[in-house]
Design a protein around this motif. Structure first.
Motif, PDB file in Angstrom:
ATOM      1  N   GLY A 140      43.947  46.474  24.374  1.00 44.08           N
ATOM      2  CA  GLY A 140      45.252  46.041  23.891  1.00 44.08           C
ATOM      3  C   GLY A 140      45.327  44.556  23.594  1.00 44.08           C
ATOM      4  O   GLY A 140      46.364  44.058  23.150  1.00 44.08           O
ATOM      5  N   LEU A 141      44.229  43.841  23.822  1.00 46.42           N
ATOM      6  CA  LEU A 141      44.223  42.393  23.594  1.00 46.42           C
ATOM      7  C   LEU A 141      44.041  42.042  22.125  1.00 46.42           C
ATOM      8  O   LEU A 141      44.465  40.977  21.674  1.00 46.42           O
ATOM      9  CB  LEU A 141      43.094  41.743  24.407  1.00 46.42           C
ATOM     10  CG  LEU A 141      43.260  41.780  25.928  1.00 46.42           C
ATOM     11  CD1 LEU A 141      41.960  41.384  26.610  1.00 46.42           C
ATOM     12  CD2 LEU A 141      44.396  40.858  26.359  1.00 46.42           C
ATOM     13  N   PHE A 159      48.780  42.150  30.178  1.00 49.00           N
ATOM     14  CA  PHE A 159      49.320  40.813  29.956  1.00 49.00           C
ATOM     15  C   PHE A 159      50.691  40.902  29.306  1.00 49.00           C
ATOM     16  O   PHE A 159      50.991  41.846  28.565  1.00 49.00           O
ATOM     17  CB  PHE A 159      48.416  39.999  29.019  1.00 49.00           C
ATOM     18  CG  PHE A 159      47.091  39.613  29.597  1.00 49.00           C
ATOM     19  CD1 PHE A 159      46.939  38.431  30.307  1.00 49.00           C
ATOM     20  CD2 PHE A 159      45.985  40.437  29.433  1.00 49.00           C
ATOM     21  CE1 PHE A 159      45.712  38.073  30.845  1.00 49.00           C
ATOM     22  CE2 PHE A 159      44.753  40.089  29.964  1.00 49.00           C
ATOM     23  CZ  PHE A 159      44.616  38.904  30.670  1.00 49.00           C
ATOM     24  N   GLY A 160      51.501  39.880  29.585  1.00 44.10           N
ATOM     25  CA  GLY A 160      52.722  39.654  28.832  1.00 44.10           C
ATOM     26  C   GLY A 160      52.596  38.304  28.166  1.00 44.10           C
ATOM     27  O   GLY A 160      51.935  37.406  28.695  1.00 44.10           O
ATOM     28  N   GLY A 161      53.204  38.149  26.993  1.00 46.25           N
ATOM     29  CA  GLY A 161      53.119  36.873  26.290  1.00 46.25           C
ATOM     30  C   GLY A 161      54.474  36.416  25.795  1.00 46.25           C
ATOM     31  O   GLY A 161      55.265  37.224  25.299  1.00 46.25           O
ATOM     32  N   ARG A 162      54.746  35.100  25.922  1.00 48.62           N
ATOM     33  CA  ARG A 162      56.004  34.525  25.450  1.00 48.62           C
ATOM     34  C   ARG A 162      55.689  33.583  24.293  1.00 48.62           C
ATOM     35  O   ARG A 162      54.932  32.619  24.445  1.00 48.62           O
ATOM     36  CB  ARG A 162      56.680  33.754  26.584  1.00 48.62           C
ATOM     37  CG  ARG A 162      58.194  33.595  26.457  1.00 48.62           C
ATOM     38  CD  ARG A 162      58.618  32.531  25.476  1.00 48.62           C
ATOM     39  NE  ARG A 162      60.080  32.370  25.455  1.00 48.62           N
ATOM     40  CZ  ARG A 162      60.727  31.623  24.577  1.00 48.62           C
ATOM     41  NH1 ARG A 162      60.063  30.971  23.618  1.00 48.62           N
ATOM     42  NH2 ARG A 162      62.046  31.532  24.628  1.00 48.62           N
ATOM     43  N   ALA A 163      56.260  33.869  23.114  1.00 51.86           N
ATOM     44  CA  ALA A 163      55.985  33.060  21.924  1.00 51.86           C
ATOM     45  C   ALA A 163      56.516  31.642  22.105  1.00 51.86           C
ATOM     46  O   ALA A 163      57.622  31.437  22.614  1.00 51.86           O
ATOM     47  CB  ALA A 163      56.620  33.707  20.700  1.00 51.86           C
ATOM     48  N   LEU A 164      55.718  30.657  21.675  1.00 51.37           N
ATOM     49  CA  LEU A 164      56.166  29.268  21.720  1.00 51.37           C
ATOM     50  C   LEU A 164      57.011  28.935  20.493  1.00 51.37           C
ATOM     51  O   LEU A 164      57.876  28.065  20.546  1.00 51.37           O
ATOM     52  CB  LEU A 164      54.959  28.332  21.803  1.00 51.37           C
ATOM     53  CG  LEU A 164      54.156  28.434  23.108  1.00 51.37           C
ATOM     54  CD1 LEU A 164      52.978  27.480  23.081  1.00 51.37           C
ATOM     55  CD2 LEU A 164      55.042  28.129  24.313  1.00 51.37           C
ATOM     56  N   ASP A 165      56.750  29.633  19.396  1.00 49.07           N
ATOM     57  CA  ASP A 165      57.552  29.476  18.180  1.00 49.07           C
ATOM     58  C   ASP A 165      58.759  30.406  18.291  1.00 49.07           C
ATOM     59  O   ASP A 165      58.617  31.631  18.310  1.00 49.07           O
ATOM     60  CB  ASP A 165      56.706  29.835  16.954  1.00 49.07           C
ATOM     61  CG  ASP A 165      57.466  29.654  15.643  1.00 49.07           C
ATOM     62  OD1 ASP A 165      58.680  29.367  15.695  1.00 49.07           O
ATOM     63  OD2 ASP A 165      56.848  29.814  14.575  1.00 49.07           O
ATOM     64  N   ASN A 195      54.213  42.551  25.254  1.00 50.25           N
ATOM     65  CA  ASN A 195      53.347  43.044  26.326  1.00 50.25           C
ATOM     66  C   ASN A 195      52.199  43.848  25.739  1.00 50.25           C
ATOM     67  O   ASN A 195      52.361  44.523  24.709  1.00 50.25           O
ATOM     68  CB  ASN A 195      54.138  43.938  27.289  1.00 50.25           C
ATOM     69  CG  ASN A 195      55.251  43.190  27.986  1.00 50.25           C
ATOM     70  OD1 ASN A 195      55.061  42.075  28.452  1.00 50.25           O
ATOM     71  ND2 ASN A 195      56.426  43.796  28.049  1.00 50.25           N
ATOM     72  N   THR A 196      51.041  43.789  26.378  1.00 53.00           N
ATOM     73  CA  THR A 196      49.936  44.637  25.934  1.00 53.00           C
ATOM     74  C   THR A 196      50.281  46.096  26.241  1.00 53.00           C
ATOM     75  O   THR A 196      51.031  46.382  27.176  1.00 53.00           O
ATOM     76  CB  THR A 196      48.618  44.238  26.627  1.00 53.00           C
ATOM     77  OG1 THR A 196      48.807  44.220  28.045  1.00 53.00           O
ATOM     78  CG2 THR A 196      48.148  42.874  26.156  1.00 53.00           C
ATOM     79  N   PRO A 197      49.739  47.050  25.470  1.00 52.96           N
ATOM     80  CA  PRO A 197      50.138  48.459  25.610  1.00 52.96           C
ATOM     81  C   PRO A 197      49.528  49.136  26.835  1.00 52.96           C
ATOM     82  O   PRO A 197      48.634  48.590  27.490  1.00 52.96           O
ATOM     83  CB  PRO A 197      49.598  49.088  24.322  1.00 52.96           C
ATOM     84  CG  PRO A 197      48.406  48.250  23.974  1.00 52.96           C
ATOM     85  CD  PRO A 197      48.765  46.850  24.373  1.00 52.96           C
TER      86      PRO A 197
END
Length: 578
Positions: free
Chosen positions: A179-180, A212-218, A227-229
């Motif tokens: 999922g990455l 993983f979860g990710g928060r956009a900087l833009d 979030n990854t699946p």
């Protein structure tokens, strides 16, 4: 190590549960179709322990212990499951052999890839020049270096550097499965799914990174959070952010604080409140509660103060009652998130909020009263019915009684009238079979969905008239496909092996409950009608929230939705749910 399923089934079929239990309980007496005795697992004066030779199971209505012949020996001998199987196998002269359980090779490789990614992202955040923008962002959110290290926070660069690093060690197809990495539809090139985001690794209880979860900087990038699946290594419905870091604190405190986001968890831990966790892009589930039950008895539900947050809190409170867990709902000041509150006011003020939390029934009652004019009888009736939807889920009879008293005091309706309405609206009174001492026991009032499952256990052919989509109770949803196997002649004692322990225990209790019923079919048809009406009423309420702003001119009118809403109103007019 594992034991062949065929061996377990053979032992279960050949041994008589009554004979085995009698070896430990010589005073076991036959009463009707069942056998009864004082429970060996808790102290009692009147028998509440039952053994059913037909079901090949036991159940105690006092301490809720129940299961098959193996479970009984496990509990009475205080030995593990494999040892109970071996002990019973000796009675049949069977030599039980254990074999190594298969370990998923793919899962192991995926965990390696995910752990590799975690190290890569974390190092990129802490050491690289490109990571400065992410470091500055975390600083503005109040996240310090200790929290970055504790939660192994990282940064995914805009480039494909993760894939370039990972493909040197791992099969590209498995990197995609993790999922990455995604595949471009335009030119089939690979790209990092989390690129340009602050990255939050999710750990299992063994300390492996599983997602993983990710928060956009833009701020213009959609979605802001990604979030990854789900994979063979990760299921978001069972995983909680911060659980690995919180595990020791949960054991000590006996309470888990349930939050909505990554930063909420980070800031509470950073301020010394380390029993905080959060679901991952999904509502709280029964699987989450089963995880938490290993550590705590009480959940503190902290959600946003807007209407959506209030509804999420009520749903989560209902879920806690379904799972027989205590919970409190905490109300935050408007437009303030938990991370902002603790940053501004500190740990002590936040803990004051936690201590001020109220029971879900009290919370729902206050919410309902604020939305209805109870000077009007029909509005007061709506409040009572709305709150009863939660009270009916309470398993503890003392708490249920106290919540009925609370609702009575807030609505000025006598308790007996509320109880009468609860029985009328949510099922029929439990009356046990003439030949059983269960006559003198108080079997809990159950929801319509539970009653339908009970009827299907008694008459499996009724399953053919039910769609699993009709259920909203997670236990019913998960157990119904398994119960359908009874139509083909399967035995409950065998098929519950495929269910989660809590759901299996619930089904065992249901199977031992008895009623006086002149016709299973008639009761079933009535319950199905009532449940379908409730589903239609739920749909009407949901549509009403969308339609009112349209009628008031605050939203563009949608003729199809308005027509559907009017048709539902017409259909439900004069029914018990309206």
């Amino acid at each position: 190590m594992s034991i062949a399923k065929e061996t377990i089934e053979h032992i279960r079929e050949k041994l008589d549960i009554v004979s085995v239990v009698s070896e430990y309980l010589p005073n076991l007496k036959k009463v009707g179709k069942n056998f009864t005795a004082l429970c060996p697992f808790h102290s009692e004066k009147s028998p509440s322990f039952y053994v059913s030779p037909q079901k090949n199971m036991f159940y105690c209505f006092g301490c809720k212990s129940g299961g098959d012949i193996f479970k009984f020996v496990m509990q009475i001998e205080n030995i593990p499951y494999p040892e109970a199987i071996k002990k019973l196998a000796k009675k049949l002269g069977i030599d039980v052999k254990e074999t190594d359980a298969e370990v998923s090779g793919e899962r192991k490789v995926l965990l390696d890839i995910l752990n590799h990614a975690s190290v890569f992202y974390h190092k990129y955040l802490v050491e690289s020049k490109d990571g400065k923008i992410a470091r500055e962002y975390l600083k503005t959110r109040g996240v310090n270096k200790d929290s970055i290290e504790k939660f192994v926070i990282g940064y995914a660069p805009e480039s494909n550097k993760l894939f370039e690093s990972a493909k040197k060690k791992y099969d590209p197809n498995l990197i995609i499965k993790s999922g990455l990495v995604g595949v471009s539809e335009k030119n089939r090139t690979l790209y990092d799914n989390l690129r340009g985001r602050v990255v939050f690794p999710v750990f299992n209880l063994q300390g492996d990174v599983i997602a993983f979860g990710g928060r956009a900087l833009d701020s213009k990038k959609e979605p802001i959070y990604l979030n990854t699946p789900d994979t063979v290594a990760y299921n978001k419905s069972k995983s909680l952010y911060g659980l690995y870091q919180a595990r020791h604190s949960l054991n000590k405190s006996g309470e888990a604080i349930i939050l909505e986001g990554y930063f909420d968890v980070l800031m509470l831990h950073q301020n010394g409140i380390e029993n905080a966790v959060a679901p991952l892009g999904t509502a709280l589930t029964q699987e989450h509660l089963r995880q938490l039950k290993r550590f705590v008895e009480t959940l503190v539900l902290v959600f946003d103060s807007d209407r959506a947050g209030q509804q999420a809190a009520i749903r989560s409170g209902d879920l806690c009652f379904d799972s027989d867990m205590n919970s409190r709902i905490v109300s935050l000041p408007e437009e303030v998130d938990p991370d902002e509150f603790v940053l501004k006011h500190g740990k002590d003020k936040f803990m004051e909020l936690v201590d001020s939390g109220v029971n879900p029934v009290e919370f729902k009652t206050m919410m309902s009263l604020s939305q209805h004019d109870i000077n009007k009888p029909e509005e007061k009736s709506k409040v009572v019915r709305n709150v009863l939807e939660t009270i009916i889920k309470i398993r503890n009879p003392i708490i249920k009684h106290e919540m009925i008293k609370f609702l009575s005091s807030r609505t000025n309706i006598r308790e007996e009238i509320i109880v009468s309405e609860m029985r009328r609206a949510y099922g029929f009174k439990k009356i046990d079979a003439d030949e059983s001492p269960l006559d003198n026991m108080s079997v809990k009032l159950r929801s319509i969905e539970e009653e339908i499952i009970w009827l299907c256990l008694q008459e499996p052919k009724l399953c053919e008239k039910v769609s699993v989509n009709l259920f909203s109770d997670e236990r019913c949803i998960h157990s119904f496909p398994v119960i359908k196997q009874l139509i083909k002649g399967g035995e409950l004692v065998s098929i519950i092996d495929n269910l989660d322990k809590d759901i299996a225990d619930w089904l065992i209790q249901l199977s031992f409950e008895q009623r006086k019923c002149t016709s299973f079919e008639e009761i079933f048809e009535k319950l199905m009608r009532d449940l379908k009406l409730r589903r239609q009423e739920e749909k009407r309420k949901k549509l009403e929230l969308e339609i009112i702003p349209m009628l008031e001119g605050r939203l563009e009118r949608n003729p199809e939705k308005i027509r559907e809403f009017e048709e539902l109103k017409k259909l439900l007019k004069g029914t018990a749910v309206n």
